[in-house]
Design an enzyme around this catalytic site. Structure first.
Site, short mmCIF file in Angstrom:
data_model
loop_
_atom_site.label_atom_id
_atom_site.label_comp_id
_atom_site.label_asym_id
_atom_site.label_seq_id
_atom_site.Cartn_x
_atom_site.Cartn_y
_atom_site.Cartn_z
N ARG A 176 0.84 -1.21 0.00
CA ARG A 176 0.00 0.00 0.00
C ARG A 176 0.87 1.26 0.00
O ARG A 176 0.56 2.23 -0.70
CB ARG A 176 -0.95 -0.02 1.20
CG ARG A 176 -1.99 1.09 1.14
CD ARG A 176 -3.07 0.93 2.21
NE ARG A 176 -2.53 1.09 3.56
CZ ARG A 176 -3.25 0.91 4.67
NH1 ARG A 176 -4.53 0.56 4.58
NH2 ARG A 176 -2.72 1.07 5.85
N LYS A 206 -2.98 6.70 1.09
CA LYS A 206 -2.85 7.04 2.51
C LYS A 206 -1.93 8.25 2.61
O LYS A 206 -0.73 8.13 2.90
CB LYS A 206 -2.32 5.83 3.29
CG LYS A 206 -2.61 5.95 4.77
CD LYS A 206 -2.53 4.63 5.48
CE LYS A 206 -2.58 4.78 6.97
NZ LYS A 206 -3.74 5.51 7.48
N GLU A 255 -16.44 5.37 5.27
CA GLU A 255 -15.62 4.80 6.34
C GLU A 255 -15.59 5.78 7.49
O GLU A 255 -16.22 6.84 7.43
CB GLU A 255 -14.20 4.54 5.81
CG GLU A 255 -13.53 5.80 5.28
CD GLU A 255 -12.15 5.57 4.70
OE1 GLU A 255 -11.52 4.54 5.01
OE2 GLU A 255 -11.69 6.43 3.93
N1 PMP Z 1 -9.63 4.34 6.81
C1 PMP Z 1 -8.84 5.38 7.12
C2 PMP Z 1 -9.21 6.73 6.63
C3 PMP Z 1 -7.68 5.18 7.89
O1 PMP Z 1 -6.88 6.20 8.19
C4 PMP Z 1 -7.38 3.88 8.36
C5 PMP Z 1 -6.17 3.66 9.24
N2 PMP Z 1 -5.03 3.45 8.49
C6 PMP Z 1 -8.24 2.82 8.02
C7 PMP Z 1 -9.36 3.09 7.24
C8 PMP Z 1 -7.95 1.42 8.44
O2 PMP Z 1 -6.87 0.90 7.69
P1 PMP Z 1 -5.84 -0.15 8.32
O3 PMP Z 1 -6.64 -1.33 8.74
O4 PMP Z 1 -4.91 -0.46 7.20
O5 PMP Z 1 -5.19 0.52 9.45
#
Ligand code: PMP
Length: 294
Positions: free
Chosen positions: A52, A151, A184
């Protein structure tokens, strides 16, 4: 455990870890990051995070001056230096130092930073009793403005929704996308459980609904498959949240946490449901096994 920071090849104490005010990560949010867990001294889902990170970098046309293997080595060295068994890694790659204009063309070289510390996302009792959340009036970034799949260091969209949650006296906000469907939370993915026919079905918004493709989301989806639970990625409306039997969030820092109230309405019975509990224990088992088994 004593927190440590790796900056461009050197490991230091946090108080000596400094970045330049001309770094475009600081000036413009021009950069990317990952949040990663350490369980039992091992980096959890390292490859998924590296994939990622390098995809986010490609999307913003940033060339990371290290290979994925070198980034992993830097994280491992920092974890060791911090004497970290269970902790959290914040990996940041910014555009680096440059002139005051927005253009990255004259930025010298990307800054790579790895922080090893601990993180607590939500109060411990909420993992037992569940958490109340609101739906935010702040719409998640449109995928063609700044894709939530990147991200990026630009989290202002999420920060504004978090402020709204704080003002409402709850720890988290659900963000809808520009079509009004569920995307989300500010740093977590969202799942619901619905009874379809006579069987429970686990449902979560699809990538095309404008979400970060969470590593924990993928782990939980795989657990659903392995325990024979029906699981679908589909567009969800706020209405689906209001009529759900169960709801939970997933994230690296949050892990898996039940949601028992949305916009003041109890979810299902108002208590963490059986599927959520089953998935939380399966997740805990997996992180124990992938750590050192303790
Ligand atoms: N959505 C957002 C906007 C986030 O910042 C995160 C945290 N990284 C997640 C979802 C969850 O992703 P992950 O399980 O990879 O931490």
């Amino acid at each position: 455990m004593s927190p440590k920071v790796w900056i461009d090849g050197k490991i230091t104490d946090p108080r000596d870890a400094k970045v330049c005010v001309y770094d475009h990560g600081f000036l413009y949010g021009d950069g990317i990051f990952e949040g990663i867990r350490v369980y039992g001294g091992k980096i959890f889902e390292c490859k998924a995070h590296m994939d990622r990170l390098f995809e986010s970098a490609r999307a913003i046309r940033l060339v990371i001056p290290l290979t994925p293997e070198q980034v992993c080595k830097a994280m491992e060295d920092t974890v060791k230096a911090a004497d970290c068994r269970d902790g959290y890694i914040r990996l940041i790659v910014s555009r680096g130092n440059g002139p005051l204009g927005i253009s990255p063309a004259k930025c010298e070289k990307p800054s790579v930073i790895c922080i090893v510390d601990t993180i607590t996302m939500y109060p411990a009792e909420m993992y037992e009793s569940g958490m109340a959340v609101i739906t935010s009036s702040v719409i998640r970034n449109h995928a063609n403005a700044l894709s939530p799949r990147i991200k990026s260091l630009n989290y202002l969209n999420n920060v504004l929704a978090k402020i709204e949650a704080n003002d409402a006296g709850v720890p988290e906000a659900i963000m809808l996308n520009s079509a009004g469907n569920v995307a989300e939370c500010t740093a977590d993915n969202i799942f619901i459980v619905r009874t379809v026919g006579t069987m429970p079905e686990v449902q979560t918004p699809a990538t095309s609904d404008g979400i970060l493709e969470g590593v924990t989301r993928r782990v939980v989806m795989d657990i659903c498959k392995s325990v024979g639970l029906s699981m679908v990625e589909k567009t969800l409306q706020r209405h689906d949240l209001y009529i759900a039997d169960e709801c939970f969030l997933t994230g690296t820092a949050a892990e898996v946490i039940p949601v028992t109230k949305i916009d003041g309405r109890p979810v299902g019975t108002g208590k963490p449901g059986p599927i959520t509990r089953e998935l939380i224990s399966a997740f805990k088992k997996k992180i124990r096994e992938e750590g050192d088994g303790r």
